[in-house]
Design an enzyme around this catalytic site. Structure first.
Site, mmCIF file in Angstrom:
data_model
loop_
_atom_site.group_PDB
_atom_site.id
_atom_site.type_symbol
_atom_site.label_atom_id
_atom_site.label_comp_id
_atom_site.label_asym_id
_atom_site.label_seq_id
_atom_site.Cartn_x
_atom_site.Cartn_y
_atom_site.Cartn_z
ATOM 1 N N ARG A 27 -34.734 28.656 -20.164
ATOM 2 C CA ARG A 27 -35.888 27.754 -20.377
ATOM 3 C C ARG A 27 -36.254 26.999 -19.088
ATOM 4 O O ARG A 27 -36.611 25.813 -19.120
ATOM 5 C CB ARG A 27 -35.603 26.726 -21.482
ATOM 6 C CG ARG A 27 -35.208 27.310 -22.794
ATOM 7 C CD ARG A 27 -36.348 28.018 -23.505
ATOM 8 N NE ARG A 27 -35.849 28.543 -24.752
ATOM 9 C CZ ARG A 27 -35.327 29.765 -24.891
ATOM 10 N NH1 ARG A 27 -35.300 30.605 -23.858
ATOM 11 N NH2 ARG A 27 -34.879 30.163 -26.057
ATOM 12 N N SER A 83 -39.059 23.006 -30.633
ATOM 13 C CA SER A 83 -37.713 22.540 -30.265
ATOM 14 C C SER A 83 -37.853 21.443 -29.213
ATOM 15 O O SER A 83 -38.428 21.688 -28.159
ATOM 16 C CB SER A 83 -36.895 23.678 -29.648
ATOM 17 O OG SER A 83 -36.788 24.730 -30.541
ATOM 18 N N GLU A 142 -36.271 19.740 -23.868
ATOM 19 C CA GLU A 142 -36.982 20.956 -23.455
ATOM 20 C C GLU A 142 -38.456 20.579 -23.229
ATOM 21 O O GLU A 142 -39.146 21.142 -22.391
ATOM 22 C CB GLU A 142 -36.866 22.004 -24.569
ATOM 23 C CG GLU A 142 -37.573 23.303 -24.280
ATOM 24 C CD GLU A 142 -37.372 24.344 -25.374
ATOM 25 O OE1 GLU A 142 -36.209 24.716 -25.637
ATOM 26 O OE2 GLU A 142 -38.373 24.788 -25.947
HETATM 27 P P1 NAP Z 1 -31.143 30.138 -33.833
HETATM 28 O O1 NAP Z 1 -31.626 31.535 -33.998
HETATM 29 O O2 NAP Z 1 -30.480 29.462 -34.981
HETATM 30 O O3 NAP Z 1 -30.209 30.062 -32.553
HETATM 31 C C1 NAP Z 1 -29.656 28.828 -32.186
HETATM 32 C C2 NAP Z 1 -28.898 28.992 -30.866
HETATM 33 O O4 NAP Z 1 -27.916 30.006 -31.004
HETATM 34 C C3 NAP Z 1 -29.758 29.391 -29.691
HETATM 35 O O5 NAP Z 1 -29.187 28.785 -28.549
HETATM 36 C C4 NAP Z 1 -29.592 30.877 -29.605
HETATM 37 O O6 NAP Z 1 -29.721 31.318 -28.277
HETATM 38 C C5 NAP Z 1 -28.159 31.041 -30.059
HETATM 39 N N1 NAP Z 1 -27.930 32.315 -30.748
HETATM 40 C C6 NAP Z 1 -28.157 32.612 -32.062
HETATM 41 N N2 NAP Z 1 -27.779 33.875 -32.332
HETATM 42 C C7 NAP Z 1 -27.345 34.397 -31.176
HETATM 43 C C8 NAP Z 1 -26.830 35.672 -30.793
HETATM 44 N N3 NAP Z 1 -26.681 36.661 -31.699
HETATM 45 N N4 NAP Z 1 -26.484 35.866 -29.508
HETATM 46 C C9 NAP Z 1 -26.615 34.879 -28.616
HETATM 47 N N5 NAP Z 1 -27.097 33.659 -28.892
HETATM 48 C C10 NAP Z 1 -27.450 33.398 -30.148
HETATM 49 O O7 NAP Z 1 -32.311 29.188 -33.271
HETATM 50 P P2 NAP Z 1 -33.711 28.721 -33.809
HETATM 51 O O8 NAP Z 1 -33.855 27.303 -33.437
HETATM 52 O O9 NAP Z 1 -33.965 29.176 -35.212
HETATM 53 O O10 NAP Z 1 -34.682 29.529 -32.837
HETATM 54 C C11 NAP Z 1 -34.846 30.914 -32.990
HETATM 55 C C12 NAP Z 1 -35.088 31.532 -31.637
HETATM 56 O O11 NAP Z 1 -36.298 31.014 -31.082
HETATM 57 C C13 NAP Z 1 -33.965 31.219 -30.634
HETATM 58 O O12 NAP Z 1 -33.755 32.357 -29.856
HETATM 59 C C14 NAP Z 1 -34.567 30.082 -29.820
HETATM 60 O O13 NAP Z 1 -34.047 30.015 -28.504
HETATM 61 C C15 NAP Z 1 -36.036 30.486 -29.816
HETATM 62 N N6 NAP Z 1 -36.964 29.385 -29.510
HETATM 63 C C16 NAP Z 1 -37.586 29.409 -28.304
HETATM 64 C C17 NAP Z 1 -38.458 28.401 -27.923
HETATM 65 C C18 NAP Z 1 -39.129 28.461 -26.572
HETATM 66 O O14 NAP Z 1 -38.983 29.407 -25.832
HETATM 67 N N7 NAP Z 1 -39.851 27.450 -26.232
HETATM 68 C C19 NAP Z 1 -38.701 27.363 -28.806
HETATM 69 C C20 NAP Z 1 -38.067 27.381 -30.049
HETATM 70 C C21 NAP Z 1 -37.170 28.384 -30.378
HETATM 71 P P3 NAP Z 1 -31.125 31.491 -27.524
HETATM 72 O O15 NAP Z 1 -31.792 30.178 -27.475
HETATM 73 O O16 NAP Z 1 -30.721 31.966 -26.151
HETATM 74 O O17 NAP Z 1 -31.882 32.534 -28.268
#
Ligand code: NAP
Length: 340
Positions: free
Chosen positions: A165, A238, A335
């Protein structure tokens, strides 16, 4: 190009918070950036570039400079000699429509980044990522206007210094105006994601090898159910980054909180889902303090209950940062970018 004065910025952000811009203009082509730049230089003004307004918290006092709203449009698909396709999106294109068009053309690489709010120009700034891929994995180069030198330049993926990020655009706020982004997408590939939510979605449907558009539909479905609809609720998604900790720190936390998920990033650090900590350790999911709260389905997301001010959001975010530190020792980084 017209430059107007005292324009409310609230309506240009998904949080629906913030004061006025002293000066404001929209740009639809590169020449207009030069015009805006010379106006800012002549009047010794700071510049802020606004895209979709989905990842920012604007001060209640607004921005005492020139806000440039990026509205450059256009998408170009160019097959390259290795059988891949170079896709260039202008900075003002809506990110999710851009992903949709690439998936329609059966191009692999950004399908799990579906439904992230914002513009194409904002994608490299924050190195957006979701469900196992990040913008940096497919970005070839970024075209930008360098405010310091007054020139348009092309910046290679390597020179963008992407990390989680983060990028050199984020580290040098106010220096670059991204005008377009070129991605290299594959004509052949395997559309998968081993993230739990995506896996559960397909196993419930009995789908073993989902197609590209099925992955896009899955991500849209999951995000729609987990995150607030920005048309109805003020939010910047987020609010905090998921923290990285050393293996020792992760093991110490696991000893205290055995259910806590932790994912290896490399052989030194692990990533901890902060939403889980805010929910299960701090008990802050779905709670409100005045006009600000955490979202009922995802504690990492802060919401504006209607009339929140930037000060209230900052205070609430600060409270979460303190309680996470007190309970886990983890230092949390926002973020969302503060402006003004
Ligand atoms: P989530 O899927 O519950 O994941 C929470 C955290 O666990 C994140 O840090 C995610 O990494 C990590 N994670 C989950 N499963 C994983 C796996 N199999 N291997 C490695 N890392 C894992 O999170 P959520 O809040 O519902 O969000 C879903 C996705 O959307 C996530 O990937 C999150 O990063 C992304 N997101 C991105 C933005 C943005 O780019 N602005 C904003 C909101 C959410 P990662 O973050 O590296 O994926």
């Amino acid at each position: 190009m017209t430059i107007t004065e005292n324009i409310s910025l609230k309506e240009f952000t998904t949080f629906r918070i913030g004061g006025n811009a002293r000066f404001f203009c929209t740009v639809k082509k590169e020449e207009e950036i030069l015009e805006a730049f010379s106006f800012a230089q002549k009047n010794k003004l700071q510049v802020f570039v606004l895209g979709g307004g989905s990842n920012i918290l604007i001060s209640d006092n607004g921005f005492d400079g020139l806000v440039i709203k990026m509205e450059m449009k256009g998408i170009e698909f160019l097959p390259d000699e290795s059988g891949n396709v170079r896709v260039t999106g202008a900075a003002g294109e809506d990110w999710d429509s851009f992903v949709g068009k690439c998936v329609e053309k059966e191009l692999y690489g950004i399908e799990t980044l579906s439904y992230i709010p914002g513009t194409v120009g904002a994608a490299p700034v924050q190195n957006i990522g979701a469900y196992g891929s990040e913008a940096k994995d497919t970005i070839d180069c970024v075209r930008a206007f360098d405010i310091k030198t007054g020139e348009f330049i092309s910046i290679s993926n390597l020179d963008c210094h992407f990390s989680y990020r983060d990028s050199m655009f984020k580290k040098n706020p106010g220096r670059y105006i991204v005008t377009s982004v070129t991605f290299i997408l594959k004509k052949e590939g395997k559309a998968v994601s081993d993230y739990k939510d995506v896996r559960d979605y397909f196993s419930k449907k009995g789908i073993e090898s989902p197609t590209l558009s099925q992955v896009r539909d899955a991500v849209i479905y999951i995000r729609q159910n987990k995150l607030p609809d920005v048309k109805l609720i003020g939010t910047a998604g987020s609010f905090f980054k998921n923290p990285f900790v050393t293996y020792e720190e992760a093991h110490a936390l696991k000893a205290k909180f055995p259910e806590m998920p932790a994912y290896p990033v490399n052989d030194k650090v692990m990533k901890i889902p902060l939403g889980w900590i805010i929910d299960h350790i701090c008990n802050y999911k779905g709670i409100s303090k005045g006009e600000v709260g955490t979202y009922k389905n995802q504690a990492l997301v802060l919401v504006n209950n209607g009339n929140a001010t930037a000060e209230e959001v900052k205070q609430f975010a600060g409270e979460i940062i303190s309680i996470v530190k007190e309970k886990t020792g983890i230092v949390v980084d926002p973020e969302v970018e503060y402006i003004g």
